[in-house]
Design a protein around this motif. Structure first.
Motif, short mmCIF file in Angstrom:
data_model
loop_
_atom_site.label_atom_id
_atom_site.label_comp_id
_atom_site.label_asym_id
_atom_site.label_seq_id
_atom_site.Cartn_x
_atom_site.Cartn_y
_atom_site.Cartn_z
N UNK A 3 -1.42 0.12 13.08
CA UNK A 3 -1.39 0.00 11.62
C UNK A 3 -1.37 1.38 10.97
N UNK A 4 -2.19 2.29 11.50
CA UNK A 4 -2.19 3.67 10.98
C UNK A 4 -0.82 4.31 11.16
N UNK A 5 -0.22 4.12 12.31
CA UNK A 5 1.09 4.73 12.58
C UNK A 5 2.17 4.18 11.66
N UNK A 6 2.09 2.90 11.30
CA UNK A 6 3.09 2.34 10.38
C UNK A 6 3.11 3.07 9.05
N UNK A 7 2.00 3.66 8.68
CA UNK A 7 1.94 4.44 7.43
C UNK A 7 2.76 5.72 7.52
N UNK A 8 3.25 6.04 8.69
CA UNK A 8 4.11 7.22 8.85
C UNK A 8 5.40 7.11 8.06
N UNK A 9 5.81 5.91 7.69
CA UNK A 9 7.02 5.73 6.89
C UNK A 9 6.77 6.01 5.40
N UNK A 10 5.51 6.10 5.00
CA UNK A 10 5.16 6.30 3.59
C UNK A 10 4.74 7.74 3.33
N UNK A 11 5.40 8.39 2.38
CA UNK A 11 5.03 9.77 2.03
C UNK A 11 3.58 9.84 1.55
N UNK A 12 3.16 8.83 0.81
CA UNK A 12 1.82 8.85 0.21
C UNK A 12 0.71 8.55 1.22
N UNK A 13 1.00 7.77 2.23
CA UNK A 13 -0.06 7.34 3.15
C UNK A 13 0.13 7.87 4.57
N UNK A 14 1.09 8.76 4.79
CA UNK A 14 1.36 9.22 6.15
C UNK A 14 0.16 9.91 6.79
N UNK A 15 -0.74 10.44 5.98
CA UNK A 15 -1.92 11.11 6.51
C UNK A 15 -2.72 10.20 7.45
N UNK A 16 -2.59 8.88 7.26
CA UNK A 16 -3.32 7.94 8.13
C UNK A 16 -2.80 7.99 9.56
N UNK A 17 -1.55 8.40 9.75
CA UNK A 17 -0.97 8.50 11.10
C UNK A 17 -1.28 9.86 11.75
N UNK A 18 -1.67 10.83 10.96
CA UNK A 18 -1.85 12.18 11.49
C UNK A 18 -2.79 12.28 12.68
N UNK A 19 -3.95 11.58 12.68
CA UNK A 19 -4.84 11.72 13.85
C UNK A 19 -4.16 11.29 15.17
N UNK A 20 -3.19 10.41 15.06
CA UNK A 20 -2.56 9.86 16.26
C UNK A 20 -1.35 10.67 16.72
N UNK A 21 -0.77 11.46 15.82
CA UNK A 21 0.37 12.30 16.23
C UNK A 21 -0.02 13.76 16.38
N UNK A 22 -1.19 14.15 15.86
CA UNK A 22 -1.63 15.56 15.94
C UNK A 22 -1.67 16.10 17.37
N UNK A 23 -2.07 15.30 18.36
CA UNK A 23 -2.07 15.85 19.73
C UNK A 23 -0.66 16.14 20.26
N UNK A 24 0.35 15.62 19.58
CA UNK A 24 1.72 15.71 20.08
C UNK A 24 2.57 16.73 19.34
N UNK A 25 2.11 17.17 18.17
CA UNK A 25 2.93 18.09 17.37
C UNK A 25 2.06 18.98 16.50
N UNK A 26 2.68 19.95 15.86
CA UNK A 26 2.03 20.82 14.89
C UNK A 26 2.23 20.18 13.52
N UNK A 27 1.18 19.61 12.95
CA UNK A 27 1.29 18.89 11.68
C UNK A 27 1.76 19.78 10.54
N UNK A 28 1.56 21.08 10.65
CA UNK A 28 1.97 21.98 9.58
C UNK A 28 3.48 22.22 9.55
N UNK A 29 4.17 21.85 10.61
CA UNK A 29 5.62 22.03 10.67
C UNK A 29 6.29 20.71 10.29
N UNK A 30 6.93 20.69 9.10
CA UNK A 30 7.58 19.47 8.61
C UNK A 30 8.49 18.84 9.65
N UNK A 31 9.30 19.66 10.29
CA UNK A 31 10.28 19.20 11.27
C UNK A 31 9.60 18.36 12.35
#
Length: 194
Positions: free
Chosen positions: A53-81
């Motif tokens: 459910x948190x990851x599904x928020x990745x499609x929303x600009x306003x709520x994408x922060x909810x997915x960050x804990x789950x993708x942070x181990x895989x990427x640098x969150x500060x890099x938009x790309x």
């Protein structure tokens, strides 16, 4: 004669070395996204719907922060790309868990279009032409990620699998070559080359 190279053969050898390096990088990228997808499949099997459910928020600009804990181990969150690509893969998988081992996003869109019950072969493909052309007109992977939301949701509605490994690699190396591969898969002749 190429500057800095002693022979044309040396140019060919350097070209093939760069292709091998690119292939090795692609393999590493595939392995990385495969580990991520395996982890997400484990969430599905454990019925851990919270992470999905948190990851599904990745499609929303306003709520994408909810997915960050789950993708942070895989990427640098500060890099938009990097962040946008991982948000797209994570939100995509959590929206539509049906994965494919073959094909690219052009193949997926083709399957969606041809799955329509009505219309001729050409009419079916042309129904998705506008969406597909908008995707091909994107200049960056970040821009393409915005257009992929609708594609992924359409694939979910039509139950068409997505090759998330290939999509991840294609987005990491997004450019004309990737777009041409997608276009070839989408517009290929039903009977092969005519």
């Amino acid at each position: 004669r190429m500057q800095g190279l002693s022979s044309p053969c040396e140019f060919e050898n350097s070209k093939s070395r760069s292709v091998i390096k690119l292939s090795e990088k692609s393999d590493k990228l595939r392995e990385k996204v495969r580990r991520f997808l395996n982890k997400m499949e484990n969430c599905v099997q454990r019925r851990d719907r919270g992470i999905l459910a948190d990851l599904r928020h990745g499609f929303s600009e306003r709520a994408q922060y909810r997915a960050w804990p789950h993708i942070a181990p895989w990427c640098d969150l500060e890099k938009d790309f990097q962040r946008k690509i991982w948000l797209t893969i994570g939100a995509g998988f959590s929206t539509h868990e049906k994965t494919a081992d073959v094909g690219n996003i052009g193949w997926t869109l083709r399957k969606i279009a041809l799955g329509s019950e009505t219309g001729s072969y050409d009419e079916k493909l042309s129904s998705f032409d506008g969406r597909f052309r908008r995707l091909l007109s994107c200049d960056t992977a970040v821009e393409a990620c915005r257009h992929l939301v609708g594609v992924i949701k359409a694939a979910a509605r039509k139950n068409v699998p997505i090759n998330y490994e290939e999509l991840y690699v294609d987005l990491c190396y997004f450019g004309e070559r990737t777009k041409k591969r997608w276009a070839s898969a989408y517009w290929r002749s039903e009977k092969g080359a005519e």
